[in-house]
Design an enzyme around this catalytic site. Sequence first.
Site, short mmCIF file in Angstrom:
data_model
loop_
_atom_site.label_atom_id
_atom_site.label_comp_id
_atom_site.label_asym_id
_atom_site.label_seq_id
_atom_site.Cartn_x
_atom_site.Cartn_y
_atom_site.Cartn_z
N CYS A 122 0.89 -1.05 0.05
CA CYS A 122 0.01 0.20 0.15
C CYS A 122 0.84 1.32 0.10
O CYS A 122 1.69 1.44 0.91
CB CYS A 122 -0.82 0.00 1.20
SG CYS A 122 -1.61 1.59 1.64
N CYS A 180 0.46 3.27 3.14
CA CYS A 180 1.57 2.76 4.32
C CYS A 180 2.72 2.93 4.20
O CYS A 180 3.62 3.00 5.31
CB CYS A 180 1.03 1.25 4.38
SG CYS A 180 -0.86 0.87 5.09
N ASP A 219 -0.74 16.18 -1.74
CA ASP A 219 -1.19 15.49 -2.92
C ASP A 219 -0.16 15.69 -3.98
O ASP A 219 0.23 16.94 -3.97
CB ASP A 219 -2.45 15.78 -3.35
CG ASP A 219 -3.05 14.64 -4.22
OD1 ASP A 219 -3.97 14.05 -3.76
OD2 ASP A 219 -2.39 14.42 -5.30
N ASN A 224 -13.43 9.71 -1.54
CA ASN A 224 -13.71 8.85 -2.71
C ASN A 224 -13.91 7.40 -1.90
O ASN A 224 -12.97 7.06 -1.45
CB ASN A 224 -12.87 8.76 -4.09
CG ASN A 224 -12.90 10.24 -4.62
OD1 ASN A 224 -13.97 11.03 -4.74
ND2 ASN A 224 -11.44 10.54 -5.04
N HIS A 253 -8.66 7.79 2.59
CA HIS A 253 -8.02 9.44 2.78
C HIS A 253 -8.94 10.34 2.56
O HIS A 253 -9.92 10.07 1.76
CB HIS A 253 -6.82 9.32 1.59
CG HIS A 253 -7.10 8.81 0.36
ND1 HIS A 253 -7.35 7.54 0.01
CD2 HIS A 253 -7.72 9.64 -0.73
CE1 HIS A 253 -7.71 7.51 -1.20
NE2 HIS A 253 -8.07 8.67 -1.85
N HIS A 259 -9.50 14.02 1.27
CA HIS A 259 -8.83 14.97 0.31
C HIS A 259 -9.24 16.69 1.11
O HIS A 259 -10.46 16.68 1.27
CB HIS A 259 -9.09 15.29 -1.00
CG HIS A 259 -8.95 13.87 -1.70
ND1 HIS A 259 -7.97 13.86 -2.81
CD2 HIS A 259 -9.28 12.66 -1.92
CE1 HIS A 259 -7.72 12.95 -3.57
NE2 HIS A 259 -8.63 11.97 -2.82
P1 AMP Z 1 -8.05 8.71 -4.94
O1 AMP Z 1 -8.44 8.85 -6.27
O2 AMP Z 1 -9.44 9.61 -3.92
O3 AMP Z 1 -7.72 7.39 -4.47
O4 AMP Z 1 -7.08 9.65 -4.56
C1 AMP Z 1 -5.66 9.22 -4.51
C2 AMP Z 1 -4.66 10.68 -4.50
O5 AMP Z 1 -3.54 10.00 -3.94
C3 AMP Z 1 -4.44 11.32 -5.86
O6 AMP Z 1 -5.18 12.44 -5.71
C4 AMP Z 1 -3.22 11.18 -6.01
O7 AMP Z 1 -2.54 12.28 -6.71
C5 AMP Z 1 -2.61 11.04 -4.75
N1 AMP Z 1 -1.26 10.38 -4.74
C6 AMP Z 1 -0.87 9.09 -5.22
N2 AMP Z 1 0.17 8.75 -4.84
C7 AMP Z 1 0.78 9.82 -4.07
C8 AMP Z 1 2.03 10.07 -3.44
N3 AMP Z 1 3.11 9.22 -3.56
N4 AMP Z 1 2.27 11.09 -2.65
C9 AMP Z 1 1.03 11.92 -2.53
N5 AMP Z 1 -0.03 11.97 -3.01
C10 AMP Z 1 -0.45 10.60 -3.83
ZN ZN Z 2 -2.27 1.10 3.68
#
Ligand code: AMP
Ligand code: ZN
Length: 115
Positions: free
Chosen positions: A4, A7, A30, A87, A100, A102
């Site tokens: 993950c 994680c 993000d 989401n 998570h 946002h």
């Molecule tokens: P979701 O579509 O709600 O699952 O959002 C996942 C979010 O995680 C997206 O806005 C991505 O840009 C963000 N994301 C993915 N990998 C990373 C990372 N390594 N560091 C920060 N944000 C991330």
């Molecule tokens: Zn996790």
Amino acid sequence: MEDCIFCKIIKGQIPSTIVYEDSDIIAFRDVDPQAPVHILVIPKKHISSLIDLKEEDELLIGKIYTVINKIAKKEEINEDGFRVIVNCGENGGQEVKHLHFHILGGKKLGLKICE
Ligand code: AMP
Ligand code: ZN
């Protein structure tokens, strides 16, 4: 959870810009911001999605909202306003399977919350 990505961020195995951390919660910027302020707030406990929440997590989720309140003030988006999005699942557009929240702010967001 081994594979993950969030994680791994918690464990410091993947770099991130952390804006808040305590024993239960971490928040970081993000990597692909959709607004001038775009922060993800996550529980350190691996919960795959909103639908996997259990009653025992109620306190934790309440604490997350208090942290969101603090971050909004620190980022100075509290007066102009902001949006919090979770989401969930395929149709909800959830890409990362670690719960998570946002936080989006720093500009006037569109009224459409879905496309
Ligand atoms: P979701 O579509 O709600 O699952 O959002 C996942 C979010 O995680 C997206 O806005 C991505 O840009 C963000 N994301 C993915 N990998 C990373 C990372 N390594 N560091 C920060 N944000 C991330
Ligand atoms: Zn996790």
